[in-house]
Design a protein around this motif. Structure first.
Motif, PDB file in Angstrom:
ATOM      1  N   ILE A 144       6.361   4.434   4.534  1.00  0.00           N
ATOM      2  CA  ILE A 144       5.585   3.196   4.487  1.00  0.00           C
ATOM      3  C   ILE A 144       6.375   2.097   5.183  1.00  0.00           C
ATOM      4  CG2 ILE A 144       4.569   1.472   2.956  1.00  0.00           C
ATOM      5  CD1 ILE A 144       4.190   3.644   0.894  1.00  0.00           C
ATOM      6  N   THR A 201       1.847  -4.019  -1.148  1.00  0.00           N
ATOM      7  CA  THR A 201       1.619  -3.188  -2.324  1.00  0.00           C
ATOM      8  C   THR A 201       2.368  -3.737  -3.536  1.00  0.00           C
ATOM      9  OG1 THR A 201       1.317  -1.248  -0.911  1.00  0.00           O
ATOM     10  CG2 THR A 201       1.795  -0.842  -3.229  1.00  0.00           C
ATOM     11  N   SER A 250       7.844   6.584   0.707  1.00  0.00           N
ATOM     12  CA  SER A 250       6.861   7.350   1.475  1.00  0.00           C
ATOM     13  C   SER A 250       5.613   7.576   0.645  1.00  0.00           C
ATOM     14  CB  SER A 250       7.453   8.684   1.923  1.00  0.00           C
ATOM     15  OG  SER A 250       7.839   9.441   0.805  1.00  0.00           O
ATOM     16  N   ARG A 251       4.586   7.965   1.328  1.00  0.00           N
ATOM     17  CA  ARG A 251       3.295   8.206   0.700  1.00  0.00           C
ATOM     18  C   ARG A 251       2.901   9.659   0.924  1.00  0.00           C
ATOM     19  NH1 ARG A 251      -1.737   4.639   2.410  1.00  0.00           N
ATOM     20  NH2 ARG A 251      -0.096   3.161   2.096  1.00  0.00           N
ATOM     21  N   HIS A 252       2.369  10.269  -0.119  1.00  0.00           N
ATOM     22  CA  HIS A 252       1.856  11.625   0.002  1.00  0.00           C
ATOM     23  C   HIS A 252       0.549  11.593   0.786  1.00  0.00           C
ATOM     24  CE1 HIS A 252       4.603  13.624  -2.746  1.00  0.00           C
ATOM     25  NE2 HIS A 252       4.541  12.547  -3.507  1.00  0.00           N
TER      26      HIS A 252
END
Length: 74
Positions: A4, A12, A52-54
């Motif tokens: 991200i 966020t 990080s994002r899944h």
């Protein structure tokens, strides 16, 4: 997993701070939450944290309740 970027991470965190009734003081604006979030993001990057994002999960489906045949179209 996708890393991200700082802008998305800041937004966020700001939204989470702004929405939390236990963390939000009276009359605190989203702009103030963004200022706090920028400091949090900078601190995370200074510490070497990588956020990080899944990938998105597959959409769920509702099972059919009855296995009835479709009516014939005439």
């Amino acid at each position: 997993m996708d890393e991200i970027d700082d802008k998305h991470l800041t937004e966020t965190i700001a939204y989470a701070l702004w929405r939390s009734y236990t963390l939000r003081m009276k009359r605190r604006s989203l702009d103030e939450a963004r200022a706090w979030a920028q400091h949090v993001t900078a601190h995370l990057r200074t510490c070497g944290m990588i956020v990080s994002r899944h990938p998105p999960k597959q959409a769920h489906s509702t099972p059919k309740l009855h296995d009835t045949p479709e009516p014939d179209a005439k």
